[in-house]
Enzyme design. Sequence first.
Site, short mmCIF file in Angstrom:
data_model
loop_
_atom_site.label_atom_id
_atom_site.label_comp_id
_atom_site.label_asym_id
_atom_site.label_seq_id
_atom_site.Cartn_x
_atom_site.Cartn_y
_atom_site.Cartn_z
N ARG A 99 3.94 12.90 -20.98
CA ARG A 99 2.49 12.64 -21.04
C ARG A 99 2.08 12.54 -22.52
NH1 ARG A 99 -1.46 15.94 -17.21
NH2 ARG A 99 -2.66 14.03 -17.47
N ASP A 123 -7.60 18.86 -24.49
CA ASP A 123 -6.20 18.45 -24.56
C ASP A 123 -5.73 18.23 -25.98
OD1 ASP A 123 -7.02 17.70 -21.67
OD2 ASP A 123 -4.83 17.77 -21.74
N GLN A 128 -9.22 17.39 -9.98
CA GLN A 128 -8.80 18.72 -10.45
C GLN A 128 -9.91 19.76 -10.28
OE1 GLN A 128 -8.16 15.86 -12.02
NE2 GLN A 128 -6.27 15.93 -13.22
N ASN A 176 -10.59 15.47 -23.76
CA ASN A 176 -10.48 16.25 -22.52
C ASN A 176 -10.58 15.26 -21.36
OD1 ASN A 176 -10.21 18.87 -21.21
ND2 ASN A 176 -12.32 18.60 -20.51
N LYS A 177 -10.48 15.76 -20.17
CA LYS A 177 -10.46 14.91 -18.98
C LYS A 177 -11.59 13.88 -18.97
CE LYS A 177 -8.02 14.96 -16.36
NZ LYS A 177 -6.87 14.02 -16.44
N ARG A 196 0.01 21.00 -14.85
CA ARG A 196 -0.91 20.21 -15.66
C ARG A 196 -1.87 21.16 -16.38
NH1 ARG A 196 -4.82 22.40 -13.89
NH2 ARG A 196 -6.06 20.92 -15.05
N GLY A 197 -2.68 20.57 -17.28
CA GLY A 197 -3.49 21.40 -18.16
C GLY A 197 -2.70 21.61 -19.44
N ALA A 198 -3.36 21.39 -20.58
CA ALA A 198 -2.63 21.32 -21.85
C ALA A 198 -1.72 22.54 -22.13
CB ALA A 198 -3.62 21.08 -22.99
O1 MRU Z 1 -4.71 15.64 -16.36
P1 MRU Z 1 -4.81 17.13 -16.46
O2 MRU Z 1 -5.11 17.79 -15.16
O3 MRU Z 1 -3.61 17.73 -17.16
O4 MRU Z 1 -6.06 17.37 -17.41
C1 MRU Z 1 -6.38 18.69 -17.78
C2 MRU Z 1 -7.59 18.80 -18.62
O5 MRU Z 1 -8.22 17.82 -18.99
C3 MRU Z 1 -7.97 20.19 -19.06
O6 MRU Z 1 -9.36 20.30 -19.21
C4 MRU Z 1 -7.31 20.48 -20.42
O7 MRU Z 1 -5.94 20.21 -20.37
C5 MRU Z 1 -7.51 21.88 -20.84
S1 MRU Z 1 -6.58 23.03 -19.87
C6 MRU Z 1 -6.88 24.58 -20.48
#
Ligand code: MRU
Length: 349
Positions: A91, A240, A199, A250-251, A47-49
């Site tokens: 996703r 994201d 997270q 973002n989250k 996970r994470g963009a």
């Molecule tokens: O749902 P996730 O854990 O994939 O969400 C991740 C985030 O919101 C991060 O802040 C974002 O992807 C940036 S990662 C460098």
Amino acid sequence: MARLKTIEWTGKAVRLIDQTLLPGKLVYEDITNVKDMHHAIKVLKVRGAPAIGIAAAYGLYLAASDFPDDRTSSDFLAYIEKNERYLAGSRPTAVNLFWALNRVKNHAHILADSKTVPEIKVSMLEQAHAILAEDREMGKKIGEHGYELLKQHTNILTHCNAGGLATAEYGTALAPIYVGAESGTAFHVYADETRPLLQGARITAFELQHAGIAVTLLCDNSAAFLMKRGLIDAVVVGADRIAANGDTANKIGTYSVALAAKAHSIPFYVAAPSSTFDPAIASGEDIPIEERDAEEVTEGFGRRTAPQGIDVLNYAFDVTPHELIWGIITEKGALTAPLSESINTVRTS
Ligand code: MRU
């Protein structure tokens, strides 16, 4: 400094840390087919963009590797497009996923007239390797540019995980912290726990502790109070998807932190590579926001914490309007307000 290998190619498989098991267990899983990669992205093993983009690029290669070598390249391209759509459905919000898939698919298209199917497959794998290597480089550069902005501060609040475990190595929001540690500057990170999937608690706290960086874990709802008490000097978060006007997905919870930072005149920065910019989307209004299962809220991690039958709204992301963002730290430098103008220097297609 001890940094974890989020994702790598073993020669036969994509090896990634199953992040659903952190922090209790550090388990590496080898993914060898496209179906398992789709699942790994969907359930947040990876996970994470940026990490999602890298994983998807390898996932498309894994699909390609199962295609018979003696079929025509036009059949091969149709098969690649089908698998691209399949992986793209894992996703919806992080644009790096679509960017990386598109890049590997387009590469196959360009080669289709001049190369054989086996040659195209090899070249697709090289593209996935390039995406991973470039992400590592971008993280380092984001770290260097971000460090210049943040080094006057000590106490940095972050939300979710935009660290090494969300990318190939350095991370985005945490990259300036790592660069600081390498240059002898000790930041103190305040990590929001980041409900509902934690997270911040499970991943950011884990990776910073593993790297020997001072980190304090906070309930999500503490940020404004800590700012009021003068404990936070700056905020830096990942992204994201960044729309053409600078609005940033973002989250979920990031927007609330940005509003609190504004109320306390605390700098609020976003850190992201160019692959997170989506010039095709004019503003945050048009960014697709993932909604996830109610159970993540009502019985996350195995214990029911809400009545049966309760109605739940579980948005995984929110959008911070560009007016609240002091700057966006990219591998090309820091973009400052007005973002709708400075942003044109980043991704153009
Ligand atoms: O749902 P996730 O854990 O994939 O969400 C991740 C985030 O919101 C991060 O802040 C974002 O992807 C940036 S990662 C460098």
